[in-house]
Motif scaffolding. Structure first.
Motif, PDB file in Angstrom:
ATOM      1  N   ILE A 141       0.871  -1.170   0.000  1.00 59.28           N
ATOM      2  CA  ILE A 141       0.000   0.000   0.000  1.00 59.28           C
ATOM      3  C   ILE A 141       0.909   1.221   0.000  1.00 59.28           C
ATOM      4  O   ILE A 141       1.733   1.380   0.904  1.00 59.28           O
ATOM      5  CB  ILE A 141      -0.925   0.024   1.223  1.00 59.28           C
ATOM      6  CG1 ILE A 141      -1.756  -1.249   1.282  1.00 59.28           C
ATOM      7  CG2 ILE A 141      -1.817   1.255   1.204  1.00 59.28           C
ATOM      8  CD1 ILE A 141      -2.491  -1.434   2.583  1.00 59.28           C
ATOM      9  N   VAL A 142       0.777   2.062  -1.032  1.00 59.01           N
ATOM     10  CA  VAL A 142       1.663   3.208  -1.210  1.00 59.01           C
ATOM     11  C   VAL A 142       0.814   4.466  -1.393  1.00 59.01           C
ATOM     12  O   VAL A 142      -0.202   4.443  -2.090  1.00 59.01           O
ATOM     13  CB  VAL A 142       2.587   3.012  -2.438  1.00 59.01           C
ATOM     14  CG1 VAL A 142       3.434   4.238  -2.694  1.00 59.01           C
ATOM     15  CG2 VAL A 142       3.465   1.796  -2.243  1.00 59.01           C
ATOM     16  N   ALA A 143       1.258   5.556  -0.774  1.00 60.58           N
ATOM     17  CA  ALA A 143       0.625   6.860  -0.962  1.00 60.58           C
ATOM     18  C   ALA A 143       1.637   7.802  -1.598  1.00 60.58           C
ATOM     19  O   ALA A 143       2.822   7.752  -1.279  1.00 60.58           O
ATOM     20  CB  ALA A 143       0.155   7.427   0.372  1.00 60.58           C
ATOM     21  N   VAL A 144       1.171   8.637  -2.512  1.00 58.51           N
ATOM     22  CA  VAL A 144       2.006   9.674  -3.099  1.00 58.51           C
ATOM     23  C   VAL A 144       1.312  10.999  -2.850  1.00 58.51           C
ATOM     24  O   VAL A 144       0.084  11.077  -2.801  1.00 58.51           O
ATOM     25  CB  VAL A 144       2.262   9.462  -4.609  1.00 58.51           C
ATOM     26  CG1 VAL A 144       3.066   8.215  -4.864  1.00 58.51           C
ATOM     27  CG2 VAL A 144       0.975   9.439  -5.393  1.00 58.51           C
ATOM     28  N   GLY A 145       2.098  12.041  -2.675  1.00 61.49           N
ATOM     29  CA  GLY A 145       1.487  13.333  -2.415  1.00 61.49           C
ATOM     30  C   GLY A 145       2.443  14.476  -2.588  1.00 61.49           C
ATOM     31  O   GLY A 145       3.657  14.323  -2.622  1.00 61.49           O
ATOM     32  N   SER A 146       1.838  15.616  -2.718  1.00 54.59           N
ATOM     33  CA  SER A 146       2.518  16.888  -2.837  1.00 54.59           C
ATOM     34  C   SER A 146       1.537  17.885  -2.240  1.00 54.59           C
ATOM     35  O   SER A 146       0.343  17.594  -2.195  1.00 54.59           O
ATOM     36  CB  SER A 146       2.762  17.158  -4.328  1.00 54.59           C
ATOM     37  OG  SER A 146       3.374  18.397  -4.524  1.00 54.59           O
ATOM     38  N   PRO A 147       1.977  19.033  -1.756  1.00 56.46           N
ATOM     39  CA  PRO A 147       0.992  19.963  -1.193  1.00 56.46           C
ATOM     40  C   PRO A 147      -0.147  20.250  -2.183  1.00 56.46           C
ATOM     41  O   PRO A 147       0.075  20.748  -3.278  1.00 56.46           O
ATOM     42  CB  PRO A 147       1.820  21.215  -0.912  1.00 56.46           C
ATOM     43  CG  PRO A 147       3.190  20.690  -0.652  1.00 56.46           C
ATOM     44  CD  PRO A 147       3.338  19.513  -1.581  1.00 56.46           C
ATOM     45  N   GLY A 148      -1.344  19.842  -1.801  1.00 59.11           N
ATOM     46  CA  GLY A 148      -2.510  20.029  -2.648  1.00 59.11           C
ATOM     47  C   GLY A 148      -2.878  18.810  -3.472  1.00 59.11           C
ATOM     48  O   GLY A 148      -3.852  18.847  -4.217  1.00 59.11           O
ATOM     49  N   LEU A 195      -3.014  14.219  -3.506  1.00 59.66           N
ATOM     50  CA  LEU A 195      -2.869  12.956  -2.782  1.00 59.66           C
ATOM     51  C   LEU A 195      -3.340  11.811  -3.668  1.00 59.66           C
ATOM     52  O   LEU A 195      -4.357  11.918  -4.347  1.00 59.66           O
ATOM     53  CB  LEU A 195      -3.697  12.962  -1.490  1.00 59.66           C
ATOM     54  CG  LEU A 195      -3.604  11.696  -0.644  1.00 59.66           C
ATOM     55  CD1 LEU A 195      -2.216  11.562  -0.037  1.00 59.66           C
ATOM     56  CD2 LEU A 195      -4.647  11.709   0.449  1.00 59.66           C
ATOM     57  N   GLY A 196      -2.575  10.719  -3.652  1.00 64.84           N
ATOM     58  CA  GLY A 196      -2.939   9.513  -4.388  1.00 64.84           C
ATOM     59  C   GLY A 196      -2.668   8.291  -3.528  1.00 64.84           C
ATOM     60  O   GLY A 196      -1.749   8.291  -2.710  1.00 64.84           O
ATOM     61  N   LEU A 197      -3.444   7.242  -3.711  1.00 66.90           N
ATOM     62  CA  LEU A 197      -3.292   6.013  -2.938  1.00 66.90           C
ATOM     63  C   LEU A 197      -3.356   4.833  -3.884  1.00 66.90           C
ATOM     64  O   LEU A 197      -4.203   4.790  -4.779  1.00 66.90           O
ATOM     65  CB  LEU A 197      -4.414   5.907  -1.896  1.00 66.90           C
ATOM     66  CG  LEU A 197      -4.347   4.728  -0.944  1.00 66.90           C
ATOM     67  CD1 LEU A 197      -3.169   4.896   0.022  1.00 66.90           C
ATOM     68  CD2 LEU A 197      -5.633   4.603  -0.159  1.00 66.90           C
ATOM     69  N   VAL A 248      -0.114   2.916  -9.477  1.00 69.35           N
ATOM     70  CA  VAL A 248      -1.560   2.984  -9.246  1.00 69.35           C
ATOM     71  C   VAL A 248      -1.901   4.245  -8.453  1.00 69.35           C
ATOM     72  O   VAL A 248      -2.889   4.932  -8.742  1.00 69.35           O
ATOM     73  CB  VAL A 248      -2.059   1.713  -8.519  1.00 69.35           C
ATOM     74  CG1 VAL A 248      -3.500   1.861  -8.053  1.00 69.35           C
ATOM     75  CG2 VAL A 248      -1.911   0.498  -9.410  1.00 69.35           C
ATOM     76  N   ALA A 249      -1.074   4.571  -7.462  1.00 65.82           N
ATOM     77  CA  ALA A 249      -1.305   5.773  -6.655  1.00 65.82           C
ATOM     78  C   ALA A 249      -1.224   7.030  -7.518  1.00 65.82           C
ATOM     79  O   ALA A 249      -2.009   7.968  -7.346  1.00 65.82           O
ATOM     80  CB  ALA A 249      -0.304   5.846  -5.508  1.00 65.82           C
ATOM     81  N   MET A 250      -0.283   7.060  -8.448  1.00 63.18           N
ATOM     82  CA  MET A 250      -0.169   8.233  -9.330  1.00 63.18           C
ATOM     83  C   MET A 250      -1.369   8.353 -10.264  1.00 63.18           C
ATOM     84  O   MET A 250      -1.797   9.461 -10.587  1.00 63.18           O
ATOM     85  CB  MET A 250       1.126   8.163 -10.121  1.00 63.18           C
ATOM     86  CG  MET A 250       2.329   8.445  -9.281  1.00 63.18           C
ATOM     87  SD  MET A 250       3.791   8.524 -10.295  1.00 63.18           S
ATOM     88  CE  MET A 250       5.037   8.584  -9.032  1.00 63.18           C
ATOM     89  N   LEU A 251      -1.913   7.238 -10.695  1.00 61.00           N
ATOM     90  CA  LEU A 251      -3.098   7.272 -11.540  1.00 61.00           C
ATOM     91  C   LEU A 251      -4.343   7.667 -10.750  1.00 61.00           C
ATOM     92  O   LEU A 251      -5.306   8.175 -11.320  1.00 61.00           O
ATOM     93  CB  LEU A 251      -3.308   5.919 -12.216  1.00 61.00           C
ATOM     94  CG  LEU A 251      -2.223   5.487 -13.201  1.00 61.00           C
ATOM     95  CD1 LEU A 251      -2.531   4.109 -13.750  1.00 61.00           C
ATOM     96  CD2 LEU A 251      -2.055   6.493 -14.312  1.00 61.00           C
ATOM     97  N   ASN A 252      -4.337   7.439  -9.435  1.00 67.90           N
ATOM     98  CA  ASN A 252      -5.474   7.770  -8.584  1.00 67.90           C
ATOM     99  C   ASN A 252      -5.326   9.117  -7.890  1.00 67.90           C
ATOM    100  O   ASN A 252      -6.052   9.403  -6.940  1.00 67.90           O
ATOM    101  CB  ASN A 252      -5.659   6.685  -7.509  1.00 67.90           C
ATOM    102  CG  ASN A 252      -6.146   5.387  -8.073  1.00 67.90           C
ATOM    103  OD1 ASN A 252      -6.781   5.359  -9.117  1.00 67.90           O
ATOM    104  ND2 ASN A 252      -5.838   4.298  -7.405  1.00 67.90           N
ATOM    105  N   ILE A 253      -4.405   9.949  -8.314  1.00 65.55           N
ATOM    106  CA  ILE A 253      -4.143  11.213  -7.623  1.00 65.55           C
ATOM    107  C   ILE A 253      -5.335  12.162  -7.768  1.00 65.55           C
ATOM    108  O   ILE A 253      -5.978  12.213  -8.825  1.00 65.55           O
ATOM    109  CB  ILE A 253      -2.832  11.845  -8.125  1.00 65.55           C
ATOM    110  CG1 ILE A 253      -2.294  12.824  -7.111  1.00 65.55           C
ATOM    111  CG2 ILE A 253      -2.991  12.470  -9.489  1.00 65.55           C
ATOM    112  CD1 ILE A 253      -0.827  13.135  -7.263  1.00 65.55           C
ATOM    113  N   VAL A 254      -5.663  12.844  -6.674  1.00 71.76           N
ATOM    114  CA  VAL A 254      -6.769  13.812  -6.671  1.00 71.76           C
ATOM    115  C   VAL A 254      -6.299  15.115  -6.031  1.00 71.76           C
ATOM    116  O   VAL A 254      -5.400  15.101  -5.190  1.00 71.76           O
ATOM    117  CB  VAL A 254      -8.013  13.294  -5.902  1.00 71.76           C
ATOM    118  CG1 VAL A 254      -8.629  12.112  -6.602  1.00 71.76           C
ATOM    119  CG2 VAL A 254      -7.689  12.957  -4.473  1.00 71.76           C
TER     120      VAL A 254
END
Length: 189
Positions: free
Chosen positions: A57-64, A66-68, A86-92
């Protein structure tokens, strides 16, 4: 994208488009951080014996943002790489603001209003906090909120919160629903 028509990830979401390649996110968000939330071994019984795989399970993020992501593979590194993609494709997008009744400073340090996310039996509430409060949450939720750029917030969680994937997915769903709700408000006006 190579033609220079899109210069930010915000333009993609405002146009209602979907990101279909992780390289687009990597290019448009160069300061993207990755956090491995959990890795576990999963086994399946077959006629020839047990088949062992890794689940990440990996999360990616930057200020503003988030992806999981969640993925399985026979090698640990492959599982982490697949979950990252997958997390990058699910970024919101994550809308930051100051929704605390105690603060009202107008700076984007918390969420603009109370968010509720649900996944499985887990419900997570993210409540705006005043400046200087910090993130009042358990380790997994705190990592996700910090990746999204939040500095101050209270959280409450209900249900079977020991399930890592459900808890992480509930936080992600709160931000995803926040994005969907802001899109609805934009189309109504």
């Amino acid at each position: 994208m190579q033609e220079g028509k899109l210069t930010s990830l915000s333009e993609i979401f405002e146009a209602g488009l979907r990101v279909k390649e992780a390289e687009i996110v990597r290019k448009l968000l160069p300061d993207l951080k990755q956090e491995v939330l959990g890795i576990r071994i999963v086994q399946k019984q077959t006629e020839s014996g047990e088949v062992t795989r890794f689940s990440a399970i990996v999360a990616v993020g930057s200020p503003g943002w988030l992806g999981l992501g969640h993925a399985k593979a026979y090698q640990m590194r492959d599982a982490i790489d697949k979950a990252t993609n997958v997390a990058m494709l699910n970024i919101v997008p994550v809308h930051l603001g100051c929704g605390s009744w105690e603060c009202r400073c107008g700076r984007p340090h918390s969420v603009p209003y109370k968010l509720v996310g649900k996944a499985g039996s887990v419900t997570v509430e993210i409540i705006p906090g005043p400046r200087g409060l910090g993130l009042v949450a358990d380790d997994v939720v705190k990592k996700l909120l910090a990746l999204a750029g939040l500095q101050d917030a209270w959280t409450r969680s209900f249900g079977m919160t020991s399930t890592l994937l459900s808890k992480a997915q509930a936080v992600y769903n709160a931000f995803r629903d926040m994005h969907a709700y802001s899109d609805l408000r934009r189309f109504e006006s």
